[in-house]
Enzyme design. Structure first.
Site, PDB file in Angstrom:
ATOM      1  N   ASP A  74      21.578  -5.926  10.409  1.00 40.57           N
ATOM      2  CA  ASP A  74      20.998  -6.570  11.595  1.00 40.57           C
ATOM      3  C   ASP A  74      20.302  -5.529  12.449  1.00 40.57           C
ATOM      4  O   ASP A  74      20.584  -4.334  12.356  1.00 40.57           O
ATOM      5  CB  ASP A  74      22.062  -7.335  12.401  1.00 40.57           C
ATOM      6  CG  ASP A  74      23.125  -6.437  13.030  1.00 40.57           C
ATOM      7  OD1 ASP A  74      23.523  -5.435  12.398  1.00 40.57           O
ATOM      8  OD2 ASP A  74      23.581  -6.745  14.149  1.00 40.57           O
ATOM      9  N   HIS A 106      16.147   1.032  19.119  1.00 36.81           N
ATOM     10  CA  HIS A 106      16.222   0.019  20.181  1.00 36.81           C
ATOM     11  C   HIS A 106      14.963  -0.024  21.057  1.00 36.81           C
ATOM     12  O   HIS A 106      14.941  -0.743  22.050  1.00 36.81           O
ATOM     13  CB  HIS A 106      17.450   0.199  21.086  1.00 36.81           C
ATOM     14  CG  HIS A 106      18.759   0.026  20.386  1.00 36.81           C
ATOM     15  ND1 HIS A 106      19.934  -0.283  21.037  1.00 36.81           N
ATOM     16  CD2 HIS A 106      19.096   0.107  19.071  1.00 36.81           C
ATOM     17  CE1 HIS A 106      20.917  -0.366  20.166  1.00 36.81           C
ATOM     18  NE2 HIS A 106      20.444  -0.132  18.963  1.00 36.81           N
ATOM     19  N   ASP A 126      17.630   2.337  12.376  1.00 32.85           N
ATOM     20  CA  ASP A 126      18.862   1.670  12.838  1.00 32.85           C
ATOM     21  C   ASP A 126      18.913   0.269  12.281  1.00 32.85           C
ATOM     22  O   ASP A 126      18.534  -0.663  12.946  1.00 32.85           O
ATOM     23  CB  ASP A 126      18.883   1.704  14.374  1.00 32.85           C
ATOM     24  CG  ASP A 126      20.174   1.196  14.985  1.00 32.85           C
ATOM     25  OD1 ASP A 126      21.128   0.959  14.252  1.00 32.85           O
ATOM     26  OD2 ASP A 126      20.208   1.030  16.223  1.00 32.85           O
ATOM     27  N   HIS A 133      24.716  -1.558   8.559  1.00 29.97           N
ATOM     28  CA  HIS A 133      24.401  -2.897   9.075  1.00 29.97           C
ATOM     29  C   HIS A 133      22.941  -3.244   8.827  1.00 29.97           C
ATOM     30  O   HIS A 133      22.058  -2.401   8.973  1.00 29.97           O
ATOM     31  CB  HIS A 133      24.784  -3.052  10.549  1.00 29.97           C
ATOM     32  CG  HIS A 133      24.061  -2.167  11.519  1.00 29.97           C
ATOM     33  ND1 HIS A 133      22.938  -2.559  12.204  1.00 29.97           N
ATOM     34  CD2 HIS A 133      24.310  -0.895  11.939  1.00 29.97           C
ATOM     35  CE1 HIS A 133      22.536  -1.589  13.008  1.00 29.97           C
ATOM     36  NE2 HIS A 133      23.340  -0.564  12.866  1.00 29.97           N
ATOM     37  N   GLU A 161      26.538  -5.840  13.714  1.00 26.03           N
ATOM     38  CA  GLU A 161      26.881  -4.591  14.413  1.00 26.03           C
ATOM     39  C   GLU A 161      26.284  -4.569  15.811  1.00 26.03           C
ATOM     40  O   GLU A 161      26.933  -4.152  16.775  1.00 26.03           O
ATOM     41  CB  GLU A 161      26.376  -3.379  13.609  1.00 26.03           C
ATOM     42  CG  GLU A 161      26.966  -2.048  14.074  1.00 26.03           C
ATOM     43  CD  GLU A 161      26.182  -1.367  15.185  1.00 26.03           C
ATOM     44  OE1 GLU A 161      26.713  -0.405  15.763  1.00 26.03           O
ATOM     45  OE2 GLU A 161      25.044  -1.777  15.483  1.00 26.03           O
ATOM     46  N   GLU A 162      25.056  -5.044  15.918  1.00 20.84           N
ATOM     47  CA  GLU A 162      24.355  -4.974  17.207  1.00 20.84           C
ATOM     48  C   GLU A 162      24.869  -6.018  18.200  1.00 20.84           C
ATOM     49  O   GLU A 162      24.412  -6.070  19.336  1.00 20.84           O
ATOM     50  CB  GLU A 162      22.839  -5.126  17.014  1.00 20.84           C
ATOM     51  CG  GLU A 162      22.197  -4.059  16.122  1.00 20.84           C
ATOM     52  CD  GLU A 162      22.132  -2.674  16.744  1.00 20.84           C
ATOM     53  OE1 GLU A 162      22.698  -2.462  17.829  1.00 20.84           O
ATOM     54  OE2 GLU A 162      21.501  -1.791  16.115  1.00 20.84           O
ATOM     55  N   ASP A 212      24.720   6.094  10.604  1.00 19.38           N
ATOM     56  CA  ASP A 212      24.169   5.207  11.638  1.00 19.38           C
ATOM     57  C   ASP A 212      24.173   5.951  12.972  1.00 19.38           C
ATOM     58  O   ASP A 212      24.319   5.364  14.028  1.00 19.38           O
ATOM     59  CB  ASP A 212      25.005   3.914  11.716  1.00 19.38           C
ATOM     60  CG  ASP A 212      24.331   2.844  12.564  1.00 19.38           C
ATOM     61  OD1 ASP A 212      23.097   2.886  12.728  1.00 19.38           O
ATOM     62  OD2 ASP A 212      25.046   1.960  13.074  1.00 19.38           O
TER      63      ASP A 212
HETATM   64  N1  BES Z   1      23.351   3.223  15.418  1.00 13.02           N
HETATM   65  C1  BES Z   1      23.767   2.745  16.675  1.00 13.02           C
HETATM   66  C2  BES Z   1      24.856   3.594  17.313  1.00 13.02           C
HETATM   67  C3  BES Z   1      24.530   5.031  17.573  1.00 13.02           C
HETATM   68  C4  BES Z   1      23.232   5.435  17.844  1.00 13.02           C
HETATM   69  C5  BES Z   1      25.527   5.953  17.544  1.00 13.02           C
HETATM   70  C6  BES Z   1      22.984   6.776  18.080  1.00 13.02           C
HETATM   71  C7  BES Z   1      25.262   7.280  17.804  1.00 13.02           C
HETATM   72  C8  BES Z   1      23.977   7.691  18.055  1.00 13.02           C
HETATM   73  C9  BES Z   1      24.262   1.321  16.561  1.00 13.02           C
HETATM   74  O1  BES Z   1      23.479   0.533  15.712  1.00 13.02           O
HETATM   75  C10 BES Z   1      24.207   0.688  17.916  1.00 13.02           C
HETATM   76  O2  BES Z   1      23.156   0.661  18.496  1.00 13.02           O
HETATM   77  N2  BES Z   1      25.315   0.167  18.396  1.00 13.02           N
HETATM   78  C11 BES Z   1      25.366  -0.573  19.609  1.00 13.02           C
HETATM   79  C12 BES Z   1      26.681  -1.275  19.651  1.00 13.02           C
HETATM   80  C13 BES Z   1      26.832  -2.304  20.725  1.00 13.02           C
HETATM   81  C14 BES Z   1      25.726  -3.303  20.746  1.00 13.02           C
HETATM   82  C15 BES Z   1      28.168  -2.990  20.589  1.00 13.02           C
HETATM   83  C16 BES Z   1      25.199   0.362  20.802  1.00 13.02           C
HETATM   84  O3  BES Z   1      25.656   1.508  20.782  1.00 13.02           O
HETATM   85  O4  BES Z   1      24.564  -0.075  21.777  1.00 13.02           O
HETATM   86 MN    MN Z   2      21.664   0.001  17.047  1.00  9.11          MN
END
Ligand code: BES
Ligand code: MN
Length: 453
Positions: A87, A426, A118, A85, A152-153, A179
């Site tokens: 974004d 984040h 990320d 992703h 994705e975010e 990711d």
């Molecule tokens: N890369 C992350 C997810 C992640 C981080 C998985 C560390 C395992 C270890 C992804 O970009 C993310 O932050 N996803 C969001 C999704 C949500 C906003 C629907 C999340 O997990 O908060």
């Molecule tokens: Mn993320």
């Protein structure tokens, strides 16, 4: 393969410059004022794919565009998909960044910018690997399709629709995603489980306008206090979620899993220091690693009410709002959790305030076999690229689309993360490690060989 590795090594400085260019786009999917930046970033990415020898197109959606790129000269070889992703999360609070979030800075072996780990740096590692094949005329043992989304975010709703509409074109033998994370530089990882997530926004409304707290305070409920009291009832002291039915069907951790987790290098003390907390916290009977990867949670992500400016203001605020997410584990269906959460909240809400609950995104947890032939192939690629023994991880974050890959395309996802715990995903001062970038490129190059043999 040596020519591929030589190419990667020779061109490393240019790759870093390209990553910097990619990181300069403020591609913040959650903030409507960045719609144009999202498009510009997607266009840059599609052009980049063309420059390295892929065919690429931009696919419009109801939200931000999807970049679809493919290796040329497609045959009836195995077909794998790479997902990532472009974004990023909002960069706020800005004053905590040591350099501006969209002006990438390199310090030592780290590149600092929002989106570095990320997910721009991680996805670019895969593009650099395929570039090395294409530019050195090394035959690829498989066909590759790259799907890069801009939502994705914010829950990936439009990509899920896109998959359904293009299921034949996107049919593949597996999906590869970088990711996720690895425990440290010496432990490359295959992640075989992710938590799910659901989000809500809760608003508690009191008087029709902010009131003088001296004139009226005491005779009307204070919405900020009412919200705090409501939220406080949803969690026990040690973190256990206090919503009736929340844990129904949640499986205990297997002895095998607990043993795998024990092999992980980070100690509780190191974790506490890295995160800057006074003391770790969490559900009894589980280690911190288990608590943050394999157990469900209830989190307040944002809390707003009343006067936020400088100095004081003596009011009873008209409303209070909380942004909430729950992380879910396998067997916790988002729709059921949403329902029991809303029912419970309505039941315990006092009659002195109005309660509004707005739904956000929802995604199930993900679990895949860590011992399949594809997983074994991925472990071999990790082992060779990092020259270290890989570990198996369950992780606490969520990647909404991986469930759709399984449901719509019938494909398992190999989660081969290149992020480090200290990468500040984040958070302010997000970074990506350039060693992980290089090893990730080699891992990707090797993976295609390992997956077809
Ligand atoms: N890369 C992350 C997810 C992640 C981080 C998985 C560390 C395992 C270890 C992804 O970009 C993310 O932050 N996803 C969001 C999704 C949500 C906003 C629907 C999340 O997990 O908060
Ligand atoms: Mn993320």
């Amino acid at each position: 393969m040596q020519v591929v590795f030589d190419y990667l090594k020779r061109n490393h400085a240019r790759f870093v410059a390209e990553l910097c260019a990619f990181l300069r786009f403020p591609s913040i999917s959650a903030q409507p004022q960045h719609k144009k930046d999202m498009l510009a970033c997607a266009e840059w990415l599609a052009n980049h794919c063309r420059k390295i020898g892929l065919t690429a197109r931009l696919c419009a959606t109801n939200g931000h565009p999807i970049v679809l790129a493919k290796t040329p000269a497609r045959s009836r070889k195995p077909h794998f998909m790479v997902y990532g992703h472009y974004d990023v999360q909002p960069p706020e609070p800005l004053d905590l960044w040591k350099s501006p979030p969209f002006m990438p800075r390199i310090r030592g072996r780290s590149i600092f910018a929002r989106g570095a780990t990320d997910n721009k740096g991680q996805l670019l590692a895969h593009l650099k690997a395929v570039e090395a094949y294409l530019k050195t005329g090394t035959p690829l043992p498989c066909d590759l399709t790259f799907v890069f989304e801009g939502e994705e975010e914010v829950g990936s709703a439009n990509l899920a629709r896109f998959l359904k509409a293009h299921r034949r074109e996107l049919r593949c033998d597996a999906v590869v995603v970088s990711d996720t994370g690895m425990p440290d530089k010496d432990h490359p990882a295959l992640t075989y489980a992710l938590r799910g997530v659901i989000s809500f926004e809760i608003t508690v409304r009191g008087p029709s306008r902010d009131l003088h707290s001296g004139i009226f305070g005491g005779a009307v409920d204070n919405p900020a206090m009412a919200l705090c009291q409501l939220l406080a009832k949803l969690r026990e002291r040690n973190g256990r979620v206090a919503i009736p039915g929340f844990y129904d069907g949640v499986a205990p951790l297997s002895a095998y899993e607990r043993k795998q987790f024990k092999r992980l290098p980070i100690t509780d003390r190191e974790l506490q220091k890295m995160l800057g907390v006074k003391k770790l916290f969490g559900e009894r009977g589980f280690t911190p690693f288990e608590q943050r990867s394999a157990r469900p949670t209830f989190e307040i992500n944002g809390l707003t009410s009343g006067y936020q400016g400088e100095g004081g203001k003596t009011i009873v605020p008209a409303w209070a709002r909380a942004k909430i997410t729950c992380r879910l584990v396998p067997s916790q269906r988002p729709a059921r959790i949403r329902k029991i959460f809303c029912d419970h909240l309505r039941k315990i809400c006092p009659p002195t305030v109005h309660l509004e609950i707005a739904d956000g995104h929802g995604t199930e947890a993900y679990l895949v076999s860590p011992t399949s032939p594809q997983a074994e192939a991925a472990l071999r690629a990790l082992r060779k690229a990092f020259n270290r023994e890989p570990v198996l991880l369950r992780e606490g974050g969520s990647i909404p689309i991986v469930n759709d890959f399984k449901e719509v395309l019938g494909a398992d996802t190999l989660l081969l993360g290149l992020g480090l715990p200290e990468d500040n995903a984040h958070s302010p001062n997000e970074k990506f490690d350039l060693d992980c970038f290089e090893k990730g490129q080699r891992m990707s190059a090797l993976l295609w060989q390992e997956l077809v043999c």
